[in-house]
Scaffold this motif. Structure first.
Motif, PDB file in Angstrom:
ATOM      1  N   VAL A  66      24.727  37.305  34.557  1.00  0.00           N
ATOM      2  CA  VAL A  66      25.075  37.087  33.489  1.00  0.00           C
ATOM      3  C   VAL A  66      25.562  38.052  33.093  1.00  0.00           C
ATOM      4  CG1 VAL A  66      24.351  36.100  31.015  1.00  0.00           C
ATOM      5  CG2 VAL A  66      23.691  34.738  33.306  1.00  0.00           C
ATOM      6  N   LEU A  67      26.715  38.427  32.807  1.00  0.00           N
ATOM      7  CA  LEU A  67      27.187  39.733  32.278  1.00  0.00           C
ATOM      8  C   LEU A  67      27.284  39.484  30.560  1.00  0.00           C
ATOM      9  CD1 LEU A  67      30.190  40.590  34.472  1.00  0.00           C
ATOM     10  CD2 LEU A  67      27.321  41.226  34.783  1.00  0.00           C
ATOM     11  N   THR A  68      26.229  40.135  29.801  1.00  0.00           N
ATOM     12  CA  THR A  68      26.367  39.897  28.420  1.00  0.00           C
ATOM     13  C   THR A  68      27.398  41.534  27.839  1.00  0.00           C
ATOM     14  OG1 THR A  68      24.701  41.844  28.192  1.00  0.00           O
ATOM     15  CG2 THR A  68      24.288  39.008  27.985  1.00  0.00           C
ATOM     16  N   LYS A  69      27.720  41.413  26.244  1.00  0.00           N
ATOM     17  CA  LYS A  69      28.760  42.321  25.874  1.00  0.00           C
ATOM     18  C   LYS A  69      29.640  42.746  26.814  1.00  0.00           C
ATOM     19  CE  LYS A  69      24.539  45.371  24.093  1.00  0.00           C
ATOM     20  NZ  LYS A  69      24.140  46.824  23.806  1.00  0.00           N
ATOM     21  N   THR A  70      29.777  41.004  26.799  1.00  0.00           N
ATOM     22  CA  THR A  70      31.271  41.393  27.727  1.00  0.00           C
ATOM     23  C   THR A  70      32.306  40.326  27.041  1.00  0.00           C
ATOM     24  OG1 THR A  70      30.108  41.527  30.054  1.00  0.00           O
ATOM     25  CG2 THR A  70      32.659  40.611  30.352  1.00  0.00           C
ATOM     26  N   THR A  71      33.517  40.811  26.313  1.00  0.00           N
ATOM     27  CA  THR A  71      34.066  39.343  25.555  1.00  0.00           C
ATOM     28  C   THR A  71      35.769  39.286  26.542  1.00  0.00           C
ATOM     29  OG1 THR A  71      33.879  41.093  23.964  1.00  0.00           O
ATOM     30  CG2 THR A  71      35.969  39.616  24.154  1.00  0.00           C
ATOM     31  N   VAL A  72      36.304  38.429  26.825  1.00  0.00           N
ATOM     32  CA  VAL A  72      36.910  37.668  27.498  1.00  0.00           C
ATOM     33  C   VAL A  72      38.278  38.155  26.978  1.00  0.00           C
ATOM     34  CG1 VAL A  72      38.216  35.891  28.803  1.00  0.00           C
ATOM     35  CG2 VAL A  72      35.902  36.539  29.128  1.00  0.00           C
ATOM     36  N   GLN A  73      39.022  38.633  27.860  1.00  0.00           N
ATOM     37  CA  GLN A  73      40.814  38.104  26.955  1.00  0.00           C
ATOM     38  C   GLN A  73      41.559  38.252  27.274  1.00  0.00           C
ATOM     39  OE1 GLN A  73      40.746  42.929  27.560  1.00  0.00           O
ATOM     40  NE2 GLN A  73      39.792  43.841  25.793  1.00  0.00           N
ATOM     41  N   ALA A  74      42.102  36.943  28.251  1.00  0.00           N
ATOM     42  CA  ALA A  74      42.685  36.323  28.924  1.00  0.00           C
ATOM     43  C   ALA A  74      42.287  35.714  30.131  1.00  0.00           C
ATOM     44  CB  ALA A  74      43.920  37.500  29.571  1.00  0.00           C
ATOM     45  N   ILE A  75      42.390  34.749  30.323  1.00  0.00           N
ATOM     46  CA  ILE A  75      42.590  33.456  31.801  1.00  0.00           C
ATOM     47  C   ILE A  75      43.980  33.089  32.636  1.00  0.00           C
ATOM     48  CG2 ILE A  75      40.823  31.795  32.023  1.00  0.00           C
ATOM     49  CD1 ILE A  75      39.702  31.781  30.227  1.00  0.00           C
ATOM     50  N   TYR A  76      44.053  33.510  33.464  1.00  0.00           N
ATOM     51  CA  TYR A  76      44.893  32.967  34.300  1.00  0.00           C
ATOM     52  C   TYR A  76      44.673  32.598  35.424  1.00  0.00           C
ATOM     53  CZ  TYR A  76      46.878  37.699  31.794  1.00  0.00           C
ATOM     54  OH  TYR A  76      47.055  38.296  30.548  1.00  0.00           O
ATOM     55  N   GLU A  77      45.509  31.242  35.519  1.00  0.00           N
ATOM     56  CA  GLU A  77      45.409  30.370  36.804  1.00  0.00           C
ATOM     57  C   GLU A  77      46.581  31.121  37.750  1.00  0.00           C
ATOM     58  OE1 GLU A  77      45.338  25.537  37.986  1.00  0.00           O
ATOM     59  OE2 GLU A  77      46.234  26.129  35.980  1.00  0.00           O
ATOM     60  N   ASN A 108      37.906  34.632  19.822  1.00  0.00           N
ATOM     61  CA  ASN A 108      39.890  34.941  20.269  1.00  0.00           C
ATOM     62  C   ASN A 108      40.255  34.725  20.805  1.00  0.00           C
ATOM     63  OD1 ASN A 108      37.892  36.591  22.075  1.00  0.00           O
ATOM     64  ND2 ASN A 108      39.082  37.760  22.711  1.00  0.00           N
ATOM     65  N   LEU A 109      39.437  33.413  22.195  1.00  0.00           N
ATOM     66  CA  LEU A 109      40.293  33.586  23.097  1.00  0.00           C
ATOM     67  C   LEU A 109      40.757  31.724  22.484  1.00  0.00           C
ATOM     68  CD1 LEU A 109      38.114  33.327  25.872  1.00  0.00           C
ATOM     69  CD2 LEU A 109      40.194  34.020  26.459  1.00  0.00           C
ATOM     70  N   ASP A 110      40.949  31.734  21.479  1.00  0.00           N
ATOM     71  CA  ASP A 110      41.089  30.578  20.832  1.00  0.00           C
ATOM     72  C   ASP A 110      42.599  31.043  20.674  1.00  0.00           C
ATOM     73  OD1 ASP A 110      39.287  28.285  21.237  1.00  0.00           O
ATOM     74  OD2 ASP A 110      38.965  29.196  19.448  1.00  0.00           O
ATOM     75  N   GLN A 111      43.081  31.713  20.610  1.00  0.00           N
ATOM     76  CA  GLN A 111      44.252  32.647  19.999  1.00  0.00           C
ATOM     77  C   GLN A 111      45.743  32.677  20.931  1.00  0.00           C
ATOM     78  OE1 GLN A 111      45.462  33.092  17.049  1.00  0.00           O
ATOM     79  NE2 GLN A 111      44.561  32.700  15.385  1.00  0.00           N
ATOM     80  N   LYS A 112      44.431  33.176  22.590  1.00  0.00           N
ATOM     81  CA  LYS A 112      44.658  34.123  23.765  1.00  0.00           C
ATOM     82  C   LYS A 112      45.173  32.843  24.066  1.00  0.00           C
ATOM     83  CE  LYS A 112      43.641  38.267  23.161  1.00  0.00           C
ATOM     84  NZ  LYS A 112      44.127  40.209  22.948  1.00  0.00           N
ATOM     85  N   LEU A 113      44.789  31.967  24.202  1.00  0.00           N
ATOM     86  CA  LEU A 113      45.006  30.408  24.845  1.00  0.00           C
ATOM     87  C   LEU A 113      45.927  29.741  23.556  1.00  0.00           C
ATOM     88  CD1 LEU A 113      42.140  29.148  26.026  1.00  0.00           C
ATOM     89  CD2 LEU A 113      43.669  30.135  27.708  1.00  0.00           C
ATOM     90  N   GLU A 167      45.935  28.208  42.429  1.00  0.00           N
ATOM     91  CA  GLU A 167      44.558  26.956  42.373  1.00  0.00           C
ATOM     92  C   GLU A 167      42.901  28.244  42.464  1.00  0.00           C
ATOM     93  OE1 GLU A 167      45.357  25.149  46.035  1.00  0.00           O
ATOM     94  OE2 GLU A 167      46.963  23.969  44.921  1.00  0.00           O
ATOM     95  N   ALA A 168      43.581  29.297  41.907  1.00  0.00           N
ATOM     96  CA  ALA A 168      41.648  30.107  41.068  1.00  0.00           C
ATOM     97  C   ALA A 168      42.123  30.512  39.919  1.00  0.00           C
ATOM     98  CB  ALA A 168      41.319  31.351  42.229  1.00  0.00           C
ATOM     99  N   TRP A 169      41.109  30.838  39.406  1.00  0.00           N
ATOM    100  CA  TRP A 169      41.474  32.280  38.074  1.00  0.00           C
ATOM    101  C   TRP A 169      41.319  33.719  38.473  1.00  0.00           C
ATOM    102  CZ3 TRP A 169      43.015  28.389  34.204  1.00  0.00           C
ATOM    103  CH2 TRP A 169      42.732  26.608  33.992  1.00  0.00           C
ATOM    104  N   GLU A 170      41.892  34.139  37.325  1.00  0.00           N
ATOM    105  CA  GLU A 170      41.811  34.835  36.865  1.00  0.00           C
ATOM    106  C   GLU A 170      40.942  35.731  35.364  1.00  0.00           C
ATOM    107  OE1 GLU A 170      44.558  38.966  38.864  1.00  0.00           O
ATOM    108  OE2 GLU A 170      44.544  38.034  36.824  1.00  0.00           O
ATOM    109  N   ILE A 171      39.952  35.809  35.196  1.00  0.00           N
ATOM    110  CA  ILE A 171      39.825  36.084  34.244  1.00  0.00           C
ATOM    111  C   ILE A 171      39.274  37.752  34.030  1.00  0.00           C
ATOM    112  CG2 ILE A 171      37.684  36.124  32.863  1.00  0.00           C
ATOM    113  CD1 ILE A 171      37.676  33.520  35.860  1.00  0.00           C
ATOM    114  N   THR A 172      40.128  38.115  33.229  1.00  0.00           N
ATOM    115  CA  THR A 172      40.071  39.888  32.815  1.00  0.00           C
ATOM    116  C   THR A 172      39.206  39.832  31.623  1.00  0.00           C
ATOM    117  OG1 THR A 172      42.506  39.749  33.151  1.00  0.00           O
ATOM    118  CG2 THR A 172      41.322  41.438  31.308  1.00  0.00           C
TER     119      THR A 172
END
Length: 372
Positions: free
Chosen positions: A112-123, A151-156, A126-131
């Motif tokens: 569990v990583l807290t104080k962590t904001t996801v900025q982007a998700i890429y497929e 913020n991910l709603d906008q990013k996606l 057949e795997a995922w990269e989470i920045t």
């Protein structure tokens, strides 16, 4: 490389992480805040959830939580009805419940990583990269559990964002913890112009008060203080409760709550909880529905990771089961929401229901689900 990455550490995300760890997978959960913390949320968890919560390690007996089995609903003019809640529920603060699940997740080996904001998700392949703002992570699967608005709603570039509406058509929610006289076996819903307020006891004899109001009414009044003085206090029940001692220096609040329809699968990412569409509070229990969604998707993720189904099949089956489980109660909740907060309509509805126990019980049943 993680097996599962869950973005958001609310009830849906935390409970899913625990289940996936129990299956034996390597799980990463990313949460932008630091536990424990309060959330703008009612704090009545319906009975349908508690067998599940006990299975994953929550000991409600040890926590000595209030048992809630009675409902009171009032119109803005103070006219009210009361009814037993045949299924009922338990009062527990999100501060305590989320932190309890967080500790269980850590014990189960979830990263569990807290104080962590996801900025982007890429497929990718057949795997995922989470920045995130800290680092980039790879995972074989990903689930969105990031709540009402992110913020991910906008990013996606989510489709519901494109249906741009005036902030006056959205809702504002405000929450307090109070001390004062209140029956711990009751949950109360009180209507006022443009909104409604829920109250119930949680642990340590604390009273949770959380209300939602239309952006139009809120911005007309200009502040929380003016809103409570000029609008909420017209309901005699709320006039009394607003005099109770407040345990926080200032209330929690959140704006731009949007009940627009969201896609359950967005950019090939399955969503749970409010990320899948904000659950109308009058659907009975959004917290239970978030956890129930985690129970639906967990075995599908397990099957995917064991190469028994494809990612497309996972998404198709999840959407099918989600709709079968929640469509009816969401429809009932939205219908109720349209009448609550409208003075004339609510006054009439309360008066009519006072003369019909059968109709009242049917409405309660329509907004609660089966044990999962």
């Amino acid at each position: 490389m993680y097996d599962v990455c869950i973005i958001g550490g609310g009830l849906g995300g935390l409970s899913l992480s625990i289940q996936m760890a129990d299956f034996g997978w390597k799980v990463l959960l990313l949460e932008k805040k630091n536990y424990p913390f309060h959330r703008v949320c009612g704090e009545y968890v319906a009975t349908e959830s508690w067998d599940f919560l006990r299975r994953i390690g929550v000991d409600d007996k040890a926590l000595q939580l209030p048992q809630i089995n009675h409902l009171l609903v009032s119109a803005p003019n103070g006219n009210y009805l009361e009814s037993p809640l045949t299924t009922g529920g338990i009062g527990i603060s999100r501060y305590l419940l989320d932190n309890t699940l967080y500790k269980i997740a850590l014990e189960k080996g979830v990263t569990v990583l807290t104080k962590t904001t996801v900025q982007a998700i890429y497929e990718i392949n057949e795997a995922w990269e989470i920045t995130t703002q800290k680092e980039t992570y790879q995972s074989k699967s990903v689930v969105g559990a990031f709540g009402k608005r992110s913020n991910l709603d906008q990013k996606l570039n989510r489709s519901y964002i494109k249906q741009s509406k005036s902030r006056l058509n959205n809702f504002v929610a405000v929450k307090y913890h109070l001390t004062g006289d209140f029956d711990k076996t009751k949950i109360e819903l009180h209507n006022f112009e443009g909104g409604y307020c829920g109250l119930s006891k949680v642990e340590n004899d604390v009273l949770c008060m959380c209300y939602m109001v239309s952006g139009k009414v809120f911005h007309r009044e200009g502040s929380i203080e003016a809103l409570e003085k000029n609008v909420l206090q017209k309901n005699p029940f709320l006039k009394k409760y607003l005099t109770y001692t407040r345990l926080w220096d200032r209330p929690l609040s959140i704006a731009q709550i949007d009940f627009s329809k969201k896609e359950l699968i967005e950019n090939n990412i399955p969503m749970i909880g409010d990320a899948s569409g904000i659950i109308p509070p009058l659907s009975g229990n959004g917290m239970s529905m978030s956890m129930h969604a985690s129970v639906i998707i967990a075995p599908l993720l397990d099957a995917f990771l064991n190469h028994e189904i494809t990612w497309n099949k996972l998404n198709q089956e999840y959407a099918k089961q989600w709709k079968a489980s929640f469509h009816t109660r969401l429809k009932a909740g939205r219908l109720l929401q349209q009448s609550f907060g409208k003075n004339f309509i609510t006054n009439i509805v309360i008066q009519v229901l006072k003369g019909s126990d059968t109709a009242t019980k049917k409405i309660i049943a329509a907004t609660h689900g089966e044990v999962f």
